[in-house]
Every structure is written in C-alpha cells, then in structure tokens.
Design a protein around this motif. Sequence first.
Motif, PDB file in Angstrom:
ATOM      1  N   ASP A 335     -29.884  41.168  59.166  1.00  0.00           N
ATOM      2  CA  ASP A 335     -31.130  40.876  59.865  1.00  0.00           C
ATOM      3  C   ASP A 335     -30.876  39.737  60.847  1.00  0.00           C
ATOM      4  N   MET A 336     -31.314  39.931  62.088  1.00  0.00           N
ATOM      5  CA  MET A 336     -31.253  38.889  63.112  1.00  0.00           C
ATOM      6  C   MET A 336     -32.629  38.795  63.737  1.00  0.00           C
ATOM      7  N   ALA A 337     -33.254  37.627  63.667  1.00  0.00           N
ATOM      8  CA  ALA A 337     -34.608  37.466  64.197  1.00  0.00           C
ATOM      9  C   ALA A 337     -34.770  36.068  64.773  1.00  0.00           C
ATOM     10  N   TYR A 338     -35.647  35.951  65.760  1.00  0.00           N
ATOM     11  CA  TYR A 338     -35.866  34.654  66.398  1.00  0.00           C
ATOM     12  C   TYR A 338     -37.294  34.579  66.917  1.00  0.00           C
ATOM     13  N   MET A 339     -37.754  33.344  67.116  1.00  0.00           N
ATOM     14  CA  MET A 339     -39.096  33.093  67.635  1.00  0.00           C
ATOM     15  C   MET A 339     -38.965  32.235  68.890  1.00  0.00           C
ATOM     16  N   PRO A 340     -39.078  32.864  70.073  1.00  0.00           N
ATOM     17  CA  PRO A 340     -38.893  32.110  71.323  1.00  0.00           C
ATOM     18  C   PRO A 340     -39.848  30.936  71.463  1.00  0.00           C
ATOM     19  N   ASP A 341     -41.095  31.093  71.020  1.00  0.00           N
ATOM     20  CA  ASP A 341     -42.082  30.028  71.181  1.00  0.00           C
ATOM     21  C   ASP A 341     -41.743  28.793  70.355  1.00  0.00           C
ATOM     22  N   TYR A 342     -41.026  28.997  69.260  1.00  0.00           N
ATOM     23  CA  TYR A 342     -40.661  27.874  68.397  1.00  0.00           C
ATOM     24  C   TYR A 342     -39.208  27.433  68.594  1.00  0.00           C
ATOM     25  N   GLY A 343     -38.436  28.228  69.343  1.00  0.00           N
ATOM     26  CA  GLY A 343     -37.061  27.867  69.618  1.00  0.00           C
ATOM     27  C   GLY A 343     -36.162  27.893  68.402  1.00  0.00           C
ATOM     28  N   VAL A 344     -36.371  28.849  67.491  1.00  0.00           N
ATOM     29  CA  VAL A 344     -35.563  28.916  66.281  1.00  0.00           C
ATOM     30  C   VAL A 344     -35.329  30.375  65.915  1.00  0.00           C
ATOM     31  N   GLY A 345     -34.195  30.632  65.272  1.00  0.00           N
ATOM     32  CA  GLY A 345     -33.887  31.980  64.830  1.00  0.00           C
ATOM     33  C   GLY A 345     -32.904  31.949  63.684  1.00  0.00           C
ATOM     34  N   TYR A 346     -32.679  33.092  63.074  1.00  0.00           N
ATOM     35  CA  TYR A 346     -31.750  33.153  61.948  1.00  0.00           C
ATOM     36  C   TYR A 346     -31.004  34.475  61.966  1.00  0.00           C
ATOM     37  N   PHE A 347     -29.886  34.487  61.268  1.00  0.00           N
ATOM     38  CA  PHE A 347     -29.089  35.683  61.041  1.00  0.00           C
ATOM     39  C   PHE A 347     -28.564  35.628  59.625  1.00  0.00           C
TER      40      PHE A 347
END
Length: 631
Positions: A335-347
């Motif tokens: 799983d790779m996901a990110y939140m542009p508005d918060y400037g954070v993501g994970y893999f």
Amino acid sequence: MRWIIPVVLISVLAPFCLAAEKDEKQKAAQSIDELRQQLEKVLAETHTPGVSVAIVHRDGPEWIAGLGKADVASGRDTTAETLFRIGSVSKGFASLSILMLADQGKLSLDDPVHKLAPEVWFENRWEASDPVRVLHLLEHTTGWDDMHLREWAKDAPGSMGLREALDYDHHSRISRWRPGTRMAYCNSGPAVAAYIVEKLTDQRFEDFVEQNFFRPIGMKTATYFERAPGTATTLYHPDGKTPYRYQNLLFRPMGSINASANDMAAYLQFYLNRGAVNGKQIVPAAAIDRMEIPASTWAARDGMKAGYGLGNFWSVEDGFVYHGHDGGVAGGHTDMAYMPDYGVGYFFSINSENEDAFDRIGNSIRAYVTNKLQKPLLPPMASLPPGAAEYAGWYEPASPRTEFFHFVEQLAGISWVRFKDGKLLFTSLQGWNEVYLPVAGTQFRHVPKKDPPEPVATLELLTPNEEGRFIQAGMEFTTMKRIPAWLAIGELVLTVFVVLSIVSILAYGPFWILGGLNKKRRCPAERGMRIWPLTAVLGLITSVGVIVVCAGDFGDWIMRLGNLTGWSAVVFLATIAFAVASLGSAIAWWRAPAEGVRRGVRRFSMIVTVALLIATAYLAYWGIIGVRTWV
C-alpha cells in the motif's frame, strides 16, 4: 406490496449482518519506537515474515525501515534496502510516462489507441463514435474484461517484449460497454499504454522508466526484473513458511516492480512535492494533479472528483482522504498512500498473502500518521436535488471487473435505494440502510455506522441517458443500473428458492441413501427422482469447492485454474455433471410412473428439479457450465 421489499432483503441479508463482528481500533502509536513495536507484534501474531515501511513528509522521510525476515530459511533480515514486489503500485509509472510524452507534444490523452497502435488487437463495437482512447487505458474505462486466468498464469521470460505479451491472448480486450463511461479495473490497459510509449520513443518501456523516473527520482535499486539472490525478499503463502518461486508477470508495466523502502520513500516525496525532486521538476505539477482526478467516467463528467484517476485513486480511511495505489502479487501485499494537503504519506509492503496482517499494519501506520492531524471539515448537509425521488428503486452492478464472476455479482450486488428525511438510504449485502447525505448537486457523502463520516462525496446520481438510469456508489467506484422492482425481487426470491432447494437436497440425501438400504423402504420407481438431484448438487458443490480451495491463496488460484490441471479439469467436468444431472432429474420426474411413487416424493422432486433447472439455465447463460478456466 411494500412489505415484500424489507421481508425479502431481511431474509437474504440477515446471515451476513449477524456474522459481522465489531472491529477493534488499534490505539495510535505516539512514537516511531511504539509503532515499530506494534508492527513487530502484528508480524509475530500473524506469522508474517517481514515488512518494508516508509513514512515520508514533504521535506523528507521520517522513518524508513525493514522489520522481520526477508528470508525465513536463511534467517536473512529485512532492511530498508530489501526489495519487495510492489504489485499494481507499478501502474503509476505507465501514467507518468504517458503524461511526460503528452507534455512533450508526442501524443494526447484523448488520442484513439487505434491511431497510435493499430497493431494492438482489441474489440470495441462503438469504436466509430466512442473509440478507446489513451486515458481510458489508464483510468480503467475501456470496458475491457480484466486479464483472464490464462494470462495471469503465464510465466513470461524477461526477454519477452510487450508486443509479444499483448499478442499472447487478446480475448479479454473486448469492450463490454461504451468506453469512457464506467470504471472497471483492468490490468491490460496500462500495458497497452506502455506499448504506446515504446512505439513513440523507440525504447523499451522499462528502460524509458529507468532513465526518466527511477534515476531522477532517486529510486536507486528499483527494477522491473528479478534481482540477484540476497537483494530481495522471498514471498510466502499465508502460512508465512511456504515460499513462492519468482513469477515473471506477462505484463510487467502493470505490476512487476521490485523496490526497497528507500526507493519508495523517494517516490512518495516526488508526489508530495508535485513532481519535483530537489527543486527540479521531473513532470509538471499539473501532471500530478491530472493523475489524481478522474475525467472519463459518467460520474467524473457530472462533477465527481473522487475516483480512479491515471494510475492513482482516492481512498477514505478514518475520516482522512488519501491518494495513491495498492498492489498485490502472489505472496505479497503493498500500500502506498499520501495526503497532499497535509504533506505526508506512507508505504508498506509485506512478504506474505496474510490479509489480516496487511489490514492491521495499515491501520497502525495510518493511526500514527494522522494522530496529530485535524480531520478535514465535513461538507454541510444540503437539500435533496430536484428529481431525486426518481432514483429510488432497485439497482444491480453494471461495471463488473471480471466476466468470470459476473453471475455472482449480478445477484450479490442487488441494492435498494430510497430517500427518507432528506437522506439517501442504501441497502445491499454490505449493509442495511447505509446513510448518504446530499452535499452538492447530485452528489452524496457516506456516513458509516462505525467509522467517522466521509468528508468527500462518493455517490453520484448520474445524468440519465439512452442506456437508462445509473448511480455510481462507494469507494470501489461501482456503476449501478436501475432495474424494475419485479426483476430485482424476482431474482432475490428465485435465489432464495434455489439455495433452499439445494440445502434441502443435501439434508435429505443421507435419509435417501439409508432408506435405499432398507428393503421395506425401497421404492425402485423413486430411485431416479432421488439420485439425479443429489448427483447434481454434488457436482455443483465439487466445482464450487475446488474454486474455494484454490482461492485460498492468489498464487495457487492462478496456477491451478489458469492452466490445464487436475483442478481446472474437475471444475470443467463438475459443472457439466451438474447440468446433465439436473436434466436427468427432470426426465426422471417426468417419466416416473403414477403408481409406486409417493405423493410427497413426487412433489419434492418437482420442486427441487425446477430449482436445479433454474440454476442450470442461469449458469449456462453466463458460460459457467463447461467453463474452461485455462482458455
């Protein structure tokens, strides 16, 4: 007649609702050390060997690590450099490649595929008015069936090129509805897009990605091909002990990339910085924006932003909205996901098919990432749109991913939509009276019963067209078509009737057999009326049982049913046996003498025979009788 609707639905849904269990929420970790402990606990409890993980912010990584074992037999540890197969997360690079060429003026997303690659076979009876376009390949709106089992089972050598792979078996590439209307996940679309890249650049797709994305982004070890022993993880069955051999996928662009946590941290940062790396723009920021917003479905044209974009889709978890992609291969989940508005993501990626481990690890990581973040504001509830009442009624899925299971979705996906107190209520096998609130125009957002309300619209009342009245519902982006109430209720009633008849045959089977052993209870005239229905049901159970056993893990499912094996042959023969025995049951009942057959047996035989003939006709209509899964 209104009482019929809830009575039928309750009878169908009750077992599913009663079986549902309340999920326990994992307490959010307050530090990386605590998160590490949580993940290590999940690995131990689920017998999952290892996990690769990265948590990244716009200005840099917070945590990159490998936990557990990359190889159980040798005891080799997982590290941040260990390569994991990221599956369908690979699709993003096909989209990025097309967007780069579009920016260079070499093609347009609206170009018909036949214009760019006429040698690639596909069938679209609407081609003259609604051609398959490049964006349809990447947004999964071609209308094509997903890859067939034969394609999945092909272990393609690294020397096989994309053109040869696309020519291996093209029968899945047939548009089942007008392209650019409904989304149905299809793995061959990105492969065709990748071939277009090869043709326009005169360069192997994997080399193009290596030169234009892997190296500039900083993915130093990522590759589409099998690496030397000791650099990558071994992939395992759900038991965490039995290894898979490395399988070369037929279409490498759709899911073959091997990448480390370090590679994926750089890839995440590339998205968070809107296509830039160290201040250098690899692709325009507008290209990343375009990847995240779908454009080619009915719902997108009606204004729905949530959906599947160009190799990038929306998801809502615990009230937060993510962009990204997940992936699965035989022996692994990613799983790779990110939140542009918060400037954070994970893999994260695990080297086992253990679904429980995948879900729990994802929940723990998301809980940590969002622990100190404020949830997005919820759109206020609006008034129901004019004409909303016209959408009340029964619906069935109209965008199945695979035709092989269409006959199941046709029945299991029947849903009931109604409006009450200014809300839309959605009832299906997934839940009773799921609440959707109107937010703008014809869009609605979901308010789950257990989880936080969703902050974005995920249901759209689509503009009626010549094909009928449709809605798009849920984060699976399923298009559903309105059907007459009599048809929906009839299908549900017949389904219940057939299922109960099959259960009754099984329940009475032992008594029939024992009765035949007792001389006093033997009725030769009834023998055929008993044996044929039981034989039919045993054939059906055999075929279903084989499929269920094979589906225990993805790799076995593919290899056993995608090739001509004992397993696939049994499914083929068992479905034929079911149909033949059902017809035999009808003949036995029709030819049974008036004398020597008890009235109760004759009536029961008639009832179950009708049920078996209904099931046979339905399965034959969908091509399940005599199905050859290896073709």
